[in-house]
Design a protein around this motif. Structure first.
Motif, short mmCIF file in Angstrom:
data_model
loop_
_atom_site.label_atom_id
_atom_site.label_comp_id
_atom_site.label_asym_id
_atom_site.label_seq_id
_atom_site.Cartn_x
_atom_site.Cartn_y
_atom_site.Cartn_z
N ASP A 1 2.73 -16.05 -18.39
CA ASP A 1 2.78 -17.34 -19.08
C ASP A 1 3.27 -18.43 -18.14
OD1 ASP A 1 5.24 -15.90 -19.04
OD2 ASP A 1 6.09 -17.43 -20.37
N GLY B 1 12.37 -8.92 -15.25
CA GLY B 1 12.12 -8.77 -16.69
C GLY B 1 12.37 -7.37 -17.23
N LYS B 2 13.14 -6.57 -16.50
CA LYS B 2 13.41 -5.19 -16.93
C LYS B 2 14.09 -5.14 -18.30
CE LYS B 2 16.49 -2.76 -14.53
NZ LYS B 2 17.58 -2.21 -15.33
N THR B 3 15.11 -5.96 -18.47
CA THR B 3 15.85 -5.93 -19.74
C THR B 3 14.95 -6.38 -20.89
OG1 THR B 3 17.71 -6.64 -18.41
CG2 THR B 3 18.05 -6.60 -20.78
N THR B 4 14.17 -7.42 -20.63
CA THR B 4 13.29 -7.95 -21.67
C THR B 4 12.27 -6.89 -22.08
OG1 THR B 4 13.51 -10.07 -20.54
CG2 THR B 4 11.86 -9.95 -22.27
N LYS C 1 19.19 -7.30 -24.80
CA LYS C 1 19.38 -8.38 -23.87
C LYS C 1 20.51 -9.28 -24.29
CE LYS C 1 17.08 -11.82 -21.36
NZ LYS C 1 18.03 -11.37 -20.36
N ASP D 1 15.89 -9.76 -12.38
CA ASP D 1 15.26 -10.95 -12.98
C ASP D 1 13.74 -10.84 -13.16
OD1 ASP D 1 17.32 -12.42 -13.77
OD2 ASP D 1 17.35 -13.82 -12.09
N SER E 1 3.24 -10.71 -20.52
CA SER E 1 4.45 -11.52 -20.56
C SER E 1 5.43 -10.84 -21.51
CB SER E 1 4.12 -12.93 -21.05
OG SER E 1 5.31 -13.60 -21.41
P1 G4P Z 1 16.07 -8.18 -15.42
O1 G4P Z 1 16.60 -7.29 -16.49
O2 G4P Z 1 14.95 -7.56 -14.63
O3 G4P Z 1 17.12 -8.76 -14.55
O4 G4P Z 1 15.35 -9.43 -16.09
P2 G4P Z 1 15.51 -10.05 -17.55
O5 G4P Z 1 14.77 -9.26 -18.55
O6 G4P Z 1 16.94 -10.35 -17.79
O7 G4P Z 1 14.69 -11.39 -17.34
C1 G4P Z 1 15.07 -12.37 -16.39
C2 G4P Z 1 14.68 -13.74 -16.87
O8 G4P Z 1 13.26 -13.81 -16.97
C3 G4P Z 1 15.21 -14.08 -18.25
O9 G4P Z 1 15.43 -15.47 -18.31
C4 G4P Z 1 14.03 -13.74 -19.15
O10 G4P Z 1 14.06 -14.44 -20.37
C5 G4P Z 1 12.88 -14.18 -18.28
N1 G4P Z 1 11.62 -13.52 -18.62
C6 G4P Z 1 11.38 -12.20 -18.83
N2 G4P Z 1 10.08 -12.00 -19.11
C7 G4P Z 1 9.47 -13.20 -19.08
C8 G4P Z 1 8.14 -13.64 -19.31
O11 G4P Z 1 7.22 -12.88 -19.62
N3 G4P Z 1 7.92 -14.98 -19.18
C9 G4P Z 1 8.89 -15.87 -18.85
N4 G4P Z 1 8.56 -17.13 -18.76
N5 G4P Z 1 10.16 -15.48 -18.65
C10 G4P Z 1 10.46 -14.17 -18.76
P3 G4P Z 1 16.85 -16.13 -18.14
O12 G4P Z 1 16.68 -17.57 -18.36
O13 G4P Z 1 17.42 -15.70 -16.82
O14 G4P Z 1 17.73 -15.43 -19.22
P4 G4P Z 1 17.84 -15.77 -20.78
O15 G4P Z 1 18.54 -17.05 -20.83
O16 G4P Z 1 16.43 -15.82 -21.29
O17 G4P Z 1 18.63 -14.63 -21.33
#
Ligand code: G4P
Length: 544
Positions: free
Chosen positions: A157, A37-40, A59, A35, A270
């Protein structure tokens, strides 16, 4: 051993075609706590590499669209990435190979093996949560292997921890010196951008993503009034103060210190808003190491040696349940790999040839004729290859770094269908070769004991045994808390076995392990049998 032949150089250039190819390669993995943000971030990197064209292509784990990185149906159902896959893309004349690792702690062995196949890592930290448990563990592995790490502090953010606090956490919990390459201006709702310390440039944040020319301004002197115009007086003052502090406390970037793994260059951004990711990728391409030498039991192998050598670090079986096909992931360590050429499979002493080796580009696999150090290729396998195998042009080499670690949970296997005993045995053997589970055979009873790191692995095993081998079984816990590999003089071993044989077993490579109930029991045994050595990994290079 004679010193290995190095590649001939192309006339006049001083650099050989092989060296030219390998110097383009950058092979790395992303490490993080789930969680963070690796996938993102993977998705954004692939986007910049031109490998995908739309957001959401990687993702999709939560909405079950087809995925790049997840192979199994189960992974999609569970929303976890169990398998490791490879995503190659080109960026600024470099071939970047990104190796995906399972986020879930229960599959950590898979991640450890993947880290053996990379030359550097990118560590993603959620700035709201700070350094988390998985990051700590993975970073420790990198430190052990001196793998260079670049850090991305994500989710700026959101209202999170103060940047200084995050840097302190990185240094005190991960035992690595932080070297900020950028600095955030504001945070959470007030996040206005980052100031790139090394490019002396202010990059303004746009919540919806794609920064254009206007969003970046060169500011060589922080007293330049443009800074205040862009971010306001309060934030401009704060930035100046913080940068003064940062520059006094943290080291100036030194590439050698980064390559040795003693400092980590650090970026703020972000990933979700695609902010700070391109700067990160640009810096990565500039500073990350090309393929580094790899250690074998016999000697160190340099990537520029003319003769090919490679290491199998991952096996993925039954991609198509109708055909028992397996893909072995091979990291090219030296020389040029050629399709259809006869090689030497060191463990079996047999010849090895591949007529359809595949390269992994982001969304597809394609057959290749040649591959170079740093590349990961997929070899079709019918059961000959095992994790940790070395393939060479004839030399006997055993690459190190793919040990088995002690499992933490142990279960006995009870076959529920006597007519399917053979299938069950085959399934267990293959899953252990794939590294999904550690299979121990008790010395006294021949009983099979499975060892895993996390409970979830048992569910995967049960599912795969049923789906792929039509074998049904039940697991019954056995009260062991860990296993150590043992070695020592014959007399001492015999004496030990006389009293402890009911707790010993052989691993898949016939290594002898002692399974113990708890740390206290291990301590007592160790004190009692001083002539024996107890190791925490199957490579027997770390005392337990
Ligand atoms: P992971 O692979 O490391 O497990 O992490 P992933 O990229 O799935 O990100 C985990 C959650 O954090 C996701 O939200 C993603 O949208 C959010 N996220 C990633 N980067 C940022 C960022 O820079 N800012 C914010 N605010 N959030 C971020 P989620 O609600 O769990 O999933 P989804 O509904 O967006 O798919």
């Amino acid at each position: 051993m004679d010193s290995p032949e190095l590649t001939p150089t192309s006339a006049g250039t001083g650099i050989s075609p092989l060296e030219k190819e390998l110097s383009k390669r950058l092979t790395f993995a992303i490490i993080s706590h789930p969680d963070a943000g690796k996938t993102t971030i993977t998705e954004k990197l692939l986007f910049f590499g031109g490998a995908i064209h739309m957001a959401g292509a990687v993702k999709s784990k939560k909405n079950a669209r087809g995925t790049v990185s997840d192979f199994m149906k189960m992974e999609q159902e569970r929303g976890i990435s169990i398998s490791t896959s490879v995503m190659g893309f080109d960026y600024r004349e470099r071939r970047v190979n990104l190796l995906d690792t399972p986020g879930h702690a229960d599959f950590s062995e898979d991640t450890y093996r993947t880290l053996t196949a990379v030359d550097s890592t990118l560590m993603v930290i959620d700035s709201v949560k700070g350094v988390e448990e998985r990051t700590r563990k993975l970073c420790e592995i990198c430190r052990m292997r001196k793998t260079p790490i670049i850090t991305f502090l994500n989710k700026f953010d959101r209202e999170g921890k103060e940047p200084i606090e995050l840097l302190d956490e990185v240094e005190s919990e991960l035992f690595i010196k932080a070297c900020p390459m950028s600095w955030p201006v504001g945070q959470g709702r007030g996040f206005r951008g980052v100031y790139s310390i090394y490019e002396k440039r202010l990059i303004l944040f746009d919540a919806h993503g794609w920064q254009d020319e206007d969003s970046s301004v060169e500011i060589r002197d922080l007293n330049d009034p443009v800074l205040e115009q862009k971010v306001g007086k309060t934030l401009a003052e704060k930035l100046k103060e913080e940068l003064e502090l940062v520059q006094g406390v943290y080291p100036v970037f030194d590439r050698n210190a980064y390559l040795e793994g003693t400092i980590t260059p650090l970026f703020f951004g972000s990933a979700l808003n695609n902010f700070g990711v391109r700067e990160l990728l640009d810096c990565f391409v500039d500073i990350a190491p090309p393929p580094v030498p790899r250690q074998a039991d016999e000697r160190e192998v340099k990537p520029s040696e003319q003769k090919f050598s490679g290491l199998v670090f991952k096996i993925h079986a039954n991609l198509d349940p109708k055909h028992r096909d397996r893909i072995a992931f091979l990291r090219i360590c030296s020389g040029t790999f050629e399709r259809n050429k006869m090689y030497h499979h060191v463990r079996t002493g047999k010849s090895f040839r591949s007529s359809n080796p595949t390269a992994f580009m982001a969304q597809n696999r394609e057959i290749i004729d040649e591959a170079y150090p740093g590349d990961i290729i997929g070899l079709h396998d019918t059961g000959t290859l095992k994790i940790g195998d070395t393939i060479t042009e004839g030399e006997t080499l055993h690459f190190t770094g793919i040990p088995s670690f002690s499992p933490q949970i142990f279960n006995k296997v009870i076959n529920l269908d006597p007519l399917k005993g053979k299938q069950l045995a085959k399934g267990l053997e293959q899953l252990s070769e794939e590294g999904v589970v550690q299979l121990f055979t008790k010395e006294t009873t021949n009983e099979k004991v499975l060892g895993v790191v996390g409970q979830l692995q048992f569910e995967v095993i049960k599912y795969r045994l049923e789906e792929e081998y039509k074998a049904v079984c039940r697991f019954e816990p056995v009260e062991y808390g860990g296993a150590v590999w043992i070695d020592g003089p014959e007399k001492a071993l015999d004496n030990f076995l006389k009293f402890n044989m009911q707790h010993t077993a052989f691993d898949k490579d016939k290594g002898r392990v002692y399974m113990y109930r708890n740390e206290w029991a291990l301590e007592r045994t160790r004190a009692e049998y001083k002539d024996l050595k107890f190791f925490s990994t199957s490579e027997m290079d770390h005392s337990a």
